[in-house]
Design an enzyme around this catalytic site. Structure first.
Site, short mmCIF file in Angstrom:
data_model
loop_
_atom_site.label_atom_id
_atom_site.label_comp_id
_atom_site.label_asym_id
_atom_site.label_seq_id
_atom_site.Cartn_x
_atom_site.Cartn_y
_atom_site.Cartn_z
N GLY A 17 31.30 -45.33 -32.06
CA GLY A 17 29.99 -45.08 -31.43
C GLY A 17 29.80 -46.01 -30.24
O GLY A 17 30.12 -47.18 -30.31
N ARG A 78 35.99 -40.74 -31.26
CA ARG A 78 36.51 -40.90 -32.61
C ARG A 78 37.86 -40.18 -32.56
O ARG A 78 37.96 -39.06 -32.09
CB ARG A 78 35.59 -40.25 -33.62
CG ARG A 78 34.12 -40.61 -33.38
CD ARG A 78 33.43 -41.15 -34.58
NE ARG A 78 32.01 -41.37 -34.30
CZ ARG A 78 31.38 -42.53 -34.48
NH1 ARG A 78 32.03 -43.58 -34.92
NH2 ARG A 78 30.11 -42.64 -34.23
N ASP A 109 33.52 -51.28 -37.19
CA ASP A 109 34.51 -51.57 -38.24
C ASP A 109 35.64 -50.53 -38.32
O ASP A 109 36.77 -50.88 -38.65
CB ASP A 109 33.84 -51.79 -39.60
CG ASP A 109 32.96 -50.63 -40.02
OD1 ASP A 109 32.77 -49.70 -39.21
OD2 ASP A 109 32.46 -50.66 -41.16
N THR A 132 28.68 -52.40 -31.40
CA THR A 132 28.01 -51.37 -32.19
C THR A 132 26.54 -51.76 -32.31
O THR A 132 26.23 -52.94 -32.42
CB THR A 132 28.65 -51.21 -33.61
OG1 THR A 132 27.76 -50.44 -34.44
CG2 THR A 132 28.88 -52.54 -34.30
N ASP A 134 24.67 -51.25 -34.77
CA ASP A 134 24.26 -51.44 -36.17
C ASP A 134 24.23 -52.90 -36.63
O ASP A 134 23.60 -53.21 -37.65
CB ASP A 134 25.19 -50.66 -37.11
CG ASP A 134 25.00 -49.16 -36.99
OD1 ASP A 134 24.01 -48.75 -36.34
OD2 ASP A 134 25.83 -48.41 -37.53
N ASP A 136 26.47 -54.53 -38.11
CA ASP A 136 26.98 -54.59 -39.49
C ASP A 136 28.37 -55.23 -39.59
O ASP A 136 29.13 -54.92 -40.50
CB ASP A 136 27.01 -53.17 -40.08
CG ASP A 136 27.85 -52.21 -39.25
OD1 ASP A 136 28.21 -52.56 -38.10
OD2 ASP A 136 28.16 -51.11 -39.74
N ARG A 178 23.99 -46.99 -39.71
CA ARG A 178 24.79 -46.08 -40.53
C ARG A 178 24.85 -46.53 -41.99
O ARG A 178 24.66 -45.75 -42.89
CB ARG A 178 26.19 -45.94 -39.93
CG ARG A 178 26.91 -44.71 -40.38
CD ARG A 178 28.01 -44.30 -39.45
NE ARG A 178 29.01 -45.36 -39.33
CZ ARG A 178 30.28 -45.15 -39.00
NH1 ARG A 178 30.70 -43.93 -38.78
NH2 ARG A 178 31.11 -46.15 -38.88
#
Ligand code: ATP
Length: 329
Positions: A17, A78, A109, A132, A134, A136, A178
């Site tokens: 992303g 992707r 990741d 990213t 996120d 995360d 996500r």
């Protein structure tokens, strides 16, 4: 600083992303490479470009005027193909053709998993930069794009609040994340949300209803509930429906912020982070770092083994969650 030529030619790609600030990271990688007299190539569309020989030679002028641009000039993708051994062999053949011995992978990741596998199969040195929205990823306080996405979300929720207040409405606002609630928690606190639902915590409808009742008693006439897309109670529409059944008098609306959170000009914090990590990644490669991710923790550049960055969890701030509950009433 001298180039000790642990690597001689490097390539940079953006994958997974996209996130605001990826361009600033590309710029930093390209210009740092130039500073150390390293040849630098951009790889188009993530791992797809590696497999299909889509490389562009990049000098310092190739990255002019991109520090303020969202998205990624190298495009992102992707690449299911890269999950196969055959495609990775093609990728390595192409890198060999150009004499590229260092690869900078900017992404999340999934991107790091691909980089780790590739780095274990071949002698190409790989280094990750966390890009990213996120946030995360373990091994860095913030990922590139997170701060911009947060500000976009807060800006949008502020606007929603204006209409919520005018009509005494309850709004369920879905934000991205996500598998993580960082955007939800921090944008919820910053926008004064009544409740924040994130995947890291087991929420229940009953608890949420209790919060609504308590808020009603304190005289609240409009409310905003911020919900992470990966929250486990079934999503904003189900939450709105269940709440409508419990409180038939509520005027309930749903807003899904969606991809606006991914776009836009990166914030100052993201540009600075991307610049530091882009510089750090190239400098790290030159110092012999391999199969690590460059991150910033408490203001210091740190390298975390990619395997660890993927495996360990970046924990949510439990204290902030508690504070949000106190401040919401
Ligand atoms: P975001 O967190 O923003 O979604 P991401 O980097 O996690 O970003 P993914 O789509 O999960 O995004 O991964 C990006 C790419 O990394 C995949 O399309 C694929 O090319 C590669 N990749 C992911 N997992 C593997 C794997 N097990 N083996 C090889 N390559 C992989």
């Amino acid at each position: 600083m001298k180039n000790r030529k642990v690597v001689s030619k490097i390539a940079v790609l953006t994958s997974g992303g996209d996130s605001p600030g990826m361009n600033a990271a590309i710029r930093a990688v390209v210009r740092t490479a130039s500073h150390f007299n390293l040849e630098c190539y951009g790889v188009m569309e993530g791992y797809n470009g590696l497999i299909h020989d889509d490389f562009v030679r990049m000098g310092p002028r190739a990255v002019k005027h991109i520090i303020n641009q969202g998205g990624t000039i190298l495009k992102s993708a992707r690449s299911p193909e890269f999950r196969t051994r055959e495609a990775r062999a093609e990728a390595h053949k192409n890198l060999d053709k150009y004499g590229i011995d260092g690869l900078v992978c900017i992404g999340g990741d999934g991107t790091f998993t691909g980089a780790k596998i590739f780095g274990e199969e071949y002698d190409t040195r790989v280094i990750g930069i966390p890009g990213t929205i996120d946030n995360d990823i373990f091994g860095t306080d913030n990922t590139i794009g997170y701060d911009t996405a947060l500000n976009t979300a807060v800006d949008a929720i502020d606007k929603i609040r204006d209409t919520a207040t005018s009509h005494n409405r309850v709004f369920f606002v879905e934000v991205m994340g996500r598998d993580a609630g960082f955007i939800a928690l921090n944008s919820g606190v910053a926008s004064g949300a009544l409740d924040i639902l994130i995947p890291e915590r087991t929420d229940s409808l009953e608890e949420m209803f209790k919060t609504f009742r308590k808020a009603h008693k304190t005289g609240k006439s409009s409310s905003i509930v911020v919900v992470a897309e990966s929250e486990k109670l079934g999503g904003v529409y189900d939450l709105a429906k269940a709440t409508g059944e419990e409180f038939p008098d509520f005027d309930i609306r749903v807003t899904v912020l969606g991809h606006i959170q991914r776009g836009g000009s990166p914030s100052c914090a993201d540009r600075v982070l991307a610049s530091r990590l882009g510089f750090g990644a190239v400098e790290g490669l030159l110092r012999g770092e391999n199969k690590v991710m460059a991150g910033l923790r408490s203001g210091k550049l740190v390298f975390t083994p990619i395997a660890e960055a993927i495996k360990k969890r970046h924990e949510i701030d439990e204290e902030l969650l508690k504070i949000s509950e106190v401040l919401a009433m």
